[in-house]
Design an enzyme around this catalytic site. Sequence first.
Site, short mmCIF file in Angstrom:
data_model
loop_
_atom_site.label_atom_id
_atom_site.label_comp_id
_atom_site.label_asym_id
_atom_site.label_seq_id
_atom_site.Cartn_x
_atom_site.Cartn_y
_atom_site.Cartn_z
N ASP A 44 9.06 -6.98 -6.00
CA ASP A 44 8.25 -6.88 -4.64
C ASP A 44 8.47 -5.50 -4.31
O ASP A 44 9.16 -4.92 -4.10
CB ASP A 44 8.81 -8.14 -3.76
CG ASP A 44 8.18 -7.85 -2.50
OD1 ASP A 44 7.10 -8.70 -2.37
OD2 ASP A 44 8.57 -7.37 -1.57
N TYR A 49 6.75 0.61 1.65
CA TYR A 49 8.57 1.18 1.23
C TYR A 49 8.31 2.50 0.37
O TYR A 49 9.49 2.88 0.02
CB TYR A 49 8.81 0.23 0.17
CG TYR A 49 8.80 -1.21 0.68
CD1 TYR A 49 8.89 -1.59 1.90
CD2 TYR A 49 8.83 -2.24 -0.48
CE1 TYR A 49 8.70 -3.02 2.17
CE2 TYR A 49 8.90 -3.62 0.19
CZ TYR A 49 8.92 -3.96 1.53
OH TYR A 49 8.80 -5.29 1.94
N LYS A 74 2.07 -4.76 -1.19
CA LYS A 74 1.36 -5.09 0.22
C LYS A 74 0.71 -3.74 0.66
O LYS A 74 0.93 -2.57 0.88
CB LYS A 74 2.47 -5.38 1.19
CG LYS A 74 3.57 -6.26 0.76
CD LYS A 74 4.64 -6.56 1.55
CE LYS A 74 5.75 -7.33 0.85
NZ LYS A 74 6.66 -6.62 0.48
N HIS A 107 0.42 -6.91 4.94
CA HIS A 107 2.06 -6.78 5.35
C HIS A 107 2.11 -7.49 6.63
O HIS A 107 3.02 -8.03 6.62
CB HIS A 107 2.35 -5.29 5.23
CG HIS A 107 3.75 -4.93 4.80
ND1 HIS A 107 4.25 -3.90 4.39
CD2 HIS A 107 5.07 -5.61 5.29
CE1 HIS A 107 5.69 -3.98 4.29
NE2 HIS A 107 5.89 -4.90 4.87
#
Length: 281
Positions: A44, A49, A74, A107
Site C-alpha cells: 500500500d 507518501y 491513492k 485518499h
Amino acid sequence: MEYRTLRNQNQIPAVGLGTWQVTDRAQMVDVIGSAYEAGYRLIDTAAAYSNEIALAKAIAAHEIPREELILSDKVWNTSRGYEAVQEACKKSLKKLKTEYLDCYLIHWPASMKLYPNWEEMNADTWRGMEALYQAGLVRNIGVCNFKVHHLEALKKTAEVMPLINQVELHPGMPQEELLSYCKAEGIALEASSPLGNGQILTHEVITEIAAAHQVTPAQICLRWALAKDAIVIPKSTNPVRIRANLDVFGFTLSEEEIRRIDAMPYCGGIGIDSDEVEEFG
Ligand code: A2P
C-alpha cells in the site's frame, strides 16, 4: 495467507504492507526485500507518501515479477475531479513503472467544512475513477476515510460503487457502524494503522490477551481486525516485525476476547476525522 474476495470477484490478500513514512530509497529496498521474502504481496502506497519512485526501484532491485504483486495507490487531495484524477493516476503509473494498478483509492473525501459542493466534488472525482477502471488502468477502485454519509452521497451518481474503503480501524477505534454498512454494501474495509500507529500496543487488554496466546500485542491487534473481515496493512520497517505481522493465522481469538477488545476506549492512533479536517497537502 487469507484473501478477501471483492464484489467484482477479484481477490486481495488479507494482510498487506503499509509504506507511509518510508521515503528513504535504501530503506525501501530493505523493507520490500524483507516483506516479499516473508510472503507479503499487497503493498500500500499513496501519491502523498512521496515514495512511489522508491517503491518502484525497490521492486526492480529485487526483480519481483509485477504479476505477483497487488499494488495499491491513492490519489491526493490536490487532484480531485474527473480529469485531474486520471492525470494523477497516469503520473503514479509512470513513477511506479507499471502499466496498471491493482487498487487505486481516493485518499480523502472533499471536506464538507471547506466545500459546500463536497458531494458534487466527490461524485466528479469518482467518475474519473470509474473511467480508469473501465479503461483497465486500475483493477479495483475504492476510497479512503469515507464515512457512511460520503458513501450514501456517492451512491446517487456512481455506476460502480467503491470496492474498498480504507479507514483507520484498530482496537479503540472499531468503526462498528461503518463496518456493518460496508458489509451490507459489499465494500471491503481496509484497516489503515491497524496497530494504532504503534500507540495501542501497551494497553493492558491487548498485552493480557497477547500473553494468553503467547503472541505479540501487534499480532492480537491484527487478528482482531481480521476477525472483522478487514484487510490489514500494518507498517513496519523492522524485518522481525514485518515477518511477525504476517504470522497471524496460527491462532484465533475467542468471542469473549473479541468483546473485550471491542470495548476498549480510544487510546491512540492517527485520529483525523474526515468531516473535521481542514484541507491539508
Ligand atoms: P517500526 O516501523 O519501527 O516497526 P500502524 O501500521 O498502525 O500505522 O503502526 C505503525 C507503527 O507501529 C510504526 O511505528 C511501527 O514501527 C510500529 N510497529 C509495526 N509493527 C510492530 C510490531 N509488530 N510491534 C511493535 N511495533 C510495531
